[in-house]
Structure formats: structure tokens, C-alpha cells
Design an enzyme around this catalytic site. Sequence first.
Site, PDB file in Angstrom:
ATOM      1  N   GLY A 162       1.110  -6.351  -6.367  1.00 13.31           N
ATOM      2  CA  GLY A 162       1.987  -5.592  -5.499  1.00 13.31           C
ATOM      3  C   GLY A 162       1.319  -4.552  -4.694  1.00 13.31           C
ATOM      4  N   ARG A 163       0.012  -4.444  -4.786  1.00 12.57           N
ATOM      5  CA  ARG A 163      -0.739  -3.625  -3.745  1.00 12.57           C
ATOM      6  C   ARG A 163      -1.962  -4.355  -3.664  1.00 12.57           C
ATOM      7  NH1 ARG A 163      -2.059   2.484  -6.106  1.00 12.57           N
ATOM      8  NH2 ARG A 163      -2.393   1.956  -8.323  1.00 12.57           N
ATOM      9  N   LYS A 216      -7.182  -3.150  -3.708  1.00  7.85           N
ATOM     10  CA  LYS A 216      -6.265  -2.456  -4.192  1.00  7.85           C
ATOM     11  C   LYS A 216      -5.835  -1.659  -3.214  1.00  7.85           C
ATOM     12  CE  LYS A 216      -5.841   0.503  -8.417  1.00  7.85           C
ATOM     13  NZ  LYS A 216      -6.447   0.957  -9.825  1.00  7.85           N
ATOM     14  N   ASP A 239       4.845   1.307  -2.062  1.00 11.72           N
ATOM     15  CA  ASP A 239       4.255   1.153  -0.505  1.00 11.72           C
ATOM     16  C   ASP A 239       3.065   0.443  -0.501  1.00 11.72           C
ATOM     17  OD1 ASP A 239       2.464   2.918  -1.802  1.00 11.72           O
ATOM     18  OD2 ASP A 239       3.092   4.573  -0.745  1.00 11.72           O
ATOM     19  N   ARG A 273     -12.730  -4.313  -5.055  1.00  9.38           N
ATOM     20  CA  ARG A 273     -13.571  -4.698  -6.114  1.00  9.38           C
ATOM     21  C   ARG A 273     -14.271  -6.040  -6.235  1.00  9.38           C
ATOM     22  NH1 ARG A 273      -8.122  -4.742  -8.953  1.00  9.38           N
ATOM     23  NH2 ARG A 273      -8.349  -2.434  -9.417  1.00  9.38           N
ATOM     24  N   ASP A 292      -0.880  -7.964 -18.084  1.00 13.73           N
ATOM     25  CA  ASP A 292      -1.300  -8.208 -16.749  1.00 13.73           C
ATOM     26  C   ASP A 292      -2.437  -7.604 -16.209  1.00 13.73           C
ATOM     27  OD1 ASP A 292       0.766  -5.944 -17.031  1.00 13.73           O
ATOM     28  OD2 ASP A 292       0.157  -5.619 -15.066  1.00 13.73           O
ATOM     29  N   ASN A 293      -3.124  -6.687 -17.275  1.00 12.03           N
ATOM     30  CA  ASN A 293      -4.351  -5.995 -16.936  1.00 12.03           C
ATOM     31  C   ASN A 293      -5.529  -6.585 -17.893  1.00 12.03           C
ATOM     32  OD1 ASN A 293      -3.752  -4.394 -15.124  1.00 12.03           O
ATOM     33  ND2 ASN A 293      -3.107  -2.590 -16.544  1.00 12.03           N
ATOM     34  N   ASP A 324      -9.243  -2.748 -13.164  1.00 10.17           N
ATOM     35  CA  ASP A 324      -7.884  -2.184 -12.787  1.00 10.17           C
ATOM     36  C   ASP A 324      -7.818  -0.988 -13.521  1.00 10.17           C
ATOM     37  OD1 ASP A 324      -5.797  -1.734 -11.454  1.00 10.17           O
ATOM     38  OD2 ASP A 324      -4.475  -3.172 -12.639  1.00 10.17           O
TER      39      ASP A 324
END
Length: 460
Positions: A92-93, A113, A125, A179, A252-253, A262
Site C-alpha cells: 500500500g505504500r 517504503k 496516503d 531497502r 504479511d511481514n 519491515d
Amino acid sequence: MADAPQPQPDVPIAAVADFLADPVEPADFPQARLRFRNDRAAAAIGLGGLDDAAWIAHFARFAPLPGNLPQPLALRYHGHQFRVYNPEIGDGRGFLFAQLRDAGGRWRDLGTKGSGQTPYSRFGDGRLTLKGAVREILATEMLEALGVTTSRTFSVIETGEQLHRGDEPSPTRSAVLVRMSHGHIRIGSFQRLAYLGDRQGLERLTAHALQTYHGDDSGDPVALLRHVVAATAQLAASYIAAGFVHGVLNTDNINVSGESFDYGPWRFTPRFDTGFVAAYFDQTGLYAFGRQPEAIQWNAVQLAGALRDIADVDAMIAELDRFAPLYRAALVERMLWRLGVAPTDAEADVALVRAIEQGLIETGVEIDRFFFDWAGGARRGPSPADPLYTLPAFAPFVDAVAARQAARATDHPYWQDDAPCSMHIDEVEAIWARIAGADDWQPLAAKIAAIRRMGAALAA
């Protein structure tokens, strides 16, 4: 002088991008002020020679690297978030920007990120606070020095936007981070395909992950689970030995490469406090320091669940049963490595690690102080913790370590310092306060230098 390595673009993600990712456009940031470039990491993939202008062009404006992805890819995945399944997530970002091979031929991903909105941003956002970027630099540098297999913060560029966040003073400064990691395929990507009933996609992603991250051409989902169980057991053990709390160990991590990445609400626990949490919103302590091995094992179980339609269930259960003994063996290995003593026989090694934990828990000696004071298995002094080392709680350790041989040289100047290099929350906040209040980046630079100096001493 040997020639510097040249970039080796290689994009295996292209073979699975049709069902795994979506092409996206990066945000158009109003400014691009280079704040951190990891030249050590860049040199490993042939990008160390980029000047600052080229660096900004690639890692703030995201001009494609030669021979690489023509457009960034936002990866698709689902995930259990604090054990609640969420099918409404994905990159999402962030996005995957490039893939290259390092000098040893190993794939390295460059992912972002804070690079803007994607189809999975929902109401976000797509941005990253500068404070979040600074925190990730500190986390990855410290974990790398402590021997944890982690992503590395490659670049941080301040972007000139003012962000509003509910969990820090706002408006606050913004940044985009890059990263470098071995891979970005998460357990959640397998969960998504299982949720959609995409058997062919599961088979293709399994084969891709096996070949890319584990050098295995079998395409066997049980083999993938075997690799993931072994790698994540090592990851869990390395967190405990480092005194690290990730904070958000959702599916998801967790990468199928077994690499830590993350970093959001992370912290290092000063003491061996199994209930220590990093995230203020972890009200039940699900991801507390001492529960991280359980959480990571639970995530491996979810991978098995996602693979059940293409794999033998009994064989996967057998692989999952390996996690606990692999974790226990890895914890002994990681603790002895950090202490800097040679292993002997398995029973004695286990007893030594239990004695370390007993002494730390019962006396409250700080983790970093203990491993600093006893580097190589021999007491060096003086130390503020000296009175605690004479307490009965430490007697089993003192007895057990007496006959150990050192496995690390302690002639590096770091071992002559008055105190260990640590990374506790008060120092993190102090470093950020200097940046926020006076745009003073020297404390951050000094801390990175100190961490790398410690890493050199640990690697000796």
C-alpha cells in the site's frame, strides 16, 4: 586494486508478475534531499559508484535502473494481522523497484517504503514519515551488526511533504526509503492465492520461491515449507539472542526467504523480559519478546494451510514438527555466537544457555551489558553489573563458562570501551529529537559508525 563490481540486473519476478503484482507509478515528490545512502550495501550490487544526482534520480524519482524493471511492481498479498485474516491488504505504500545479483550471484531486491499510493493503499496516503525512516536505519544497522539476517536500509531521501499521523506530533516530515533484501515474497502472497482458489498460481509461486530463494528446482511445496521452517526458526532464535522485538509479526511481514524486514514499532528490550512489547497497540502481548518464536511458528503453520491443496498434509505436519527442535538448536547457536565461546557437547551447551537466561532474568542485568562484560567467556572489568554477577542466580553460568574456550578475539578496541553499544528507545528518541529540532544529523551518523564498529568486533 580489483575492479569494482558492476551491476548485474536479473529480474526473476517477471516470470510471476502477471498474477503476483501490479505495475504502479511512484509519487512525484516536491523535494528530494538525500539523507542516507548505504555505500557498503550499494557496493555489493555494483551501485557504489553512483553520484548523488544519479542516486536521487533512481531512488527518489525512480528512473529505472538499466536492464531492470521498466516500471515498479506493487505486490499482491493477504495476511493474518494479529491473528485476524485480512484480504484487503497488499503493497500500500511500497513497491519492488529492481532486482540484481550481488558479487556472489545471490539475488537482491530493492524495494521501497513511502513511495506513494498503489491499488492497495485503501485510505492511506502511501507516504512514510522521516522519523519512521530514521528508525528503520537504526533497526537494520543494529540487527545486521548482531548477526540477524535482515533487510538493509539502502537509501533515505527526504521528500518535502508534511504528513499528519495520529501516533506522533504532526505535521511531520516525510521520506522515501529503499531497502535491500534477498526477497519480498511473503507468506501472505500464498494465502491470497489459496483464498482465491488459484491452484496454478500456488504451484507457480512455489516453484519461483524455491528456485529464487533456496536454489531448489524441485517445485515441491513440502520442500518450500521445509526451507521456510528452517529459516524462520533461525530468525526467531536470532531475535531472542539480539534482545529484539519486531512488534508486528503478521503473516504479511514474514518472508519465505526467512529474512527479517519491515520495521515499524520495533524495540530492543533492555532486559531479558519475556513480556516486553514493542507496539503500544499490542495490548495482549501477542508479539511480546518471549512469544516471538511462537508467533513465527504460527505463521509457518499458516503457510502450510495455504499450500494444503497442492501438498501432502501429513508431510507438511512432519515439517512443522521440526520447528521447535530447530529453534532450540538455533537459540543455543546464536547465544554462544553472541557470547563468543566455542560449542562443546549439546547437553552442556543447552545448560550454558539456560544458565545465561536464568542469570539475566533473575538479576535484571541488561542484555547488552552482559554479553559485553563476558565477551569470549571471560570476565573483563570493571562493570556496573559486577555486584550482580556474584549473586546466586549467576552461579550456574559462572561455573559453566569457566571451562569454555573463546571463539572470538577480544583485542578489537570496542572491547575496551566503558559500555556496550546498545539501541534502546531513549537513544532512538534523542537521535530523532536532534533531527526534528535542529536538523542535526551528526548523532545519527555517529551512532551508525558506533554500530558498525561493534559489528566489526563481533565479526572478529
